[in-house]
Design a protein around this motif. Structure first.
Motif, PDB file in Angstrom:
ATOM      1  N   CYS A   6      24.528  42.483   3.136  1.00  0.00           N
ATOM      2  CA  CYS A   6      24.878  42.666   4.499  1.00  0.00           C
ATOM      3  C   CYS A   6      25.509  44.135   4.582  1.00  0.00           C
ATOM      4  O   CYS A   6      25.862  44.551   5.686  1.00  0.00           O
ATOM      5  N   LYS A   7      25.849  44.758   3.364  1.00  0.00           N
ATOM      6  CA  LYS A   7      26.207  46.247   3.827  1.00  0.00           C
ATOM      7  C   LYS A   7      25.396  47.249   3.039  1.00  0.00           C
ATOM      8  O   LYS A   7      24.566  46.764   2.413  1.00  0.00           O
ATOM      9  N   ALA A  13      26.971  48.660   7.906  1.00  0.00           N
ATOM     10  CA  ALA A  13      26.453  47.359   8.185  1.00  0.00           C
ATOM     11  C   ALA A  13      25.064  47.281   8.053  1.00  0.00           C
ATOM     12  O   ALA A  13      24.416  48.232   8.570  1.00  0.00           O
ATOM     13  N   ASN A  14      24.520  46.264   7.441  1.00  0.00           N
ATOM     14  CA  ASN A  14      23.171  45.956   7.497  1.00  0.00           C
ATOM     15  C   ASN A  14      22.644  45.002   8.608  1.00  0.00           C
ATOM     16  O   ASN A  14      23.138  43.934   8.411  1.00  0.00           O
ATOM     17  N   ALA A  19      22.239  39.736  10.750  1.00  0.00           N
ATOM     18  CA  ALA A  19      21.507  38.793  11.641  1.00  0.00           C
ATOM     19  C   ALA A  19      21.113  37.464  10.781  1.00  0.00           C
ATOM     20  O   ALA A  19      21.064  36.457  11.415  1.00  0.00           O
ATOM     21  N   ALA A  20      20.568  37.547   9.740  1.00  0.00           N
ATOM     22  CA  ALA A  20      20.125  36.553   8.653  1.00  0.00           C
ATOM     23  C   ALA A  20      21.441  35.647   8.433  1.00  0.00           C
ATOM     24  O   ALA A  20      21.284  34.393   8.438  1.00  0.00           O
ATOM     25  N   GLY A  26      20.611  32.282   3.617  1.00  0.00           N
ATOM     26  CA  GLY A  26      21.105  32.804   2.649  1.00  0.00           C
ATOM     27  C   GLY A  26      22.052  32.266   1.855  1.00  0.00           C
ATOM     28  O   GLY A  26      22.853  31.134   2.432  1.00  0.00           O
ATOM     29  N   GLU A  27      22.492  32.630   0.611  1.00  0.00           N
ATOM     30  CA  GLU A  27      23.532  31.677  -0.151  1.00  0.00           C
ATOM     31  C   GLU A  27      25.102  31.769   0.367  1.00  0.00           C
ATOM     32  O   GLU A  27      25.764  30.946   0.667  1.00  0.00           O
ATOM     33  N   LEU A  28      25.417  33.095   1.126  1.00  0.00           N
ATOM     34  CA  LEU A  28      26.512  33.048   1.884  1.00  0.00           C
ATOM     35  C   LEU A  28      26.828  32.128   2.854  1.00  0.00           C
ATOM     36  O   LEU A  28      27.671  31.294   2.990  1.00  0.00           O
ATOM     37  N   ALA A  29      25.879  32.207   3.918  1.00  0.00           N
ATOM     38  CA  ALA A  29      25.700  31.250   5.037  1.00  0.00           C
ATOM     39  C   ALA A  29      25.791  29.668   4.595  1.00  0.00           C
ATOM     40  O   ALA A  29      26.589  28.872   4.999  1.00  0.00           O
TER      41      ALA A  29
END
Length: 92
Positions: A6-7, A13-14, A19-20, A26-29
């Protein structure tokens, strides 16, 4: 999407990675999502524990010095609450 993705290289910021993440990918979400069933089970357990502890408090209030005679009832009620917590995986 991991937190590192994400960075950018300079900690900027990416936007695509963010947005994903916001879309739940993703694993964090996935780690941030708590299944509703598990949440409801914990709420139900808390309500049950509150009810039993209220009953114990009433027993102690009503016994007015005779709590010793009610010790077995209180012990049994506490056992039910502790077993329910253990079954829910909240005790080691």
């Amino acid at each position: 999407m991991s937190l590192e993705e994400c960075k950018g290289a300079v900690c900027a910021a990416n936007p695509e990675a963010i947005a994903a993440l916001l879309d739940g990918n993703g694993e964090l979400a996935a780690a941030l999502v708590v299944p509703e069933k598990d949440t409801q089970a914990l709420i139900d357990l808390a309500r049950y524990q509150h009810q039993v502890l209220s009953e114990i408090a009433t027993i102690l209030d009503d016994s007015q010095g005779f709590a010793e005679l009610m010790r077995e009832t209180i012990r049994i009620k506490c056992g039910f609450v502790l077993r329910a917590a253990a079954k829910a995986g909240l005790m080691s």
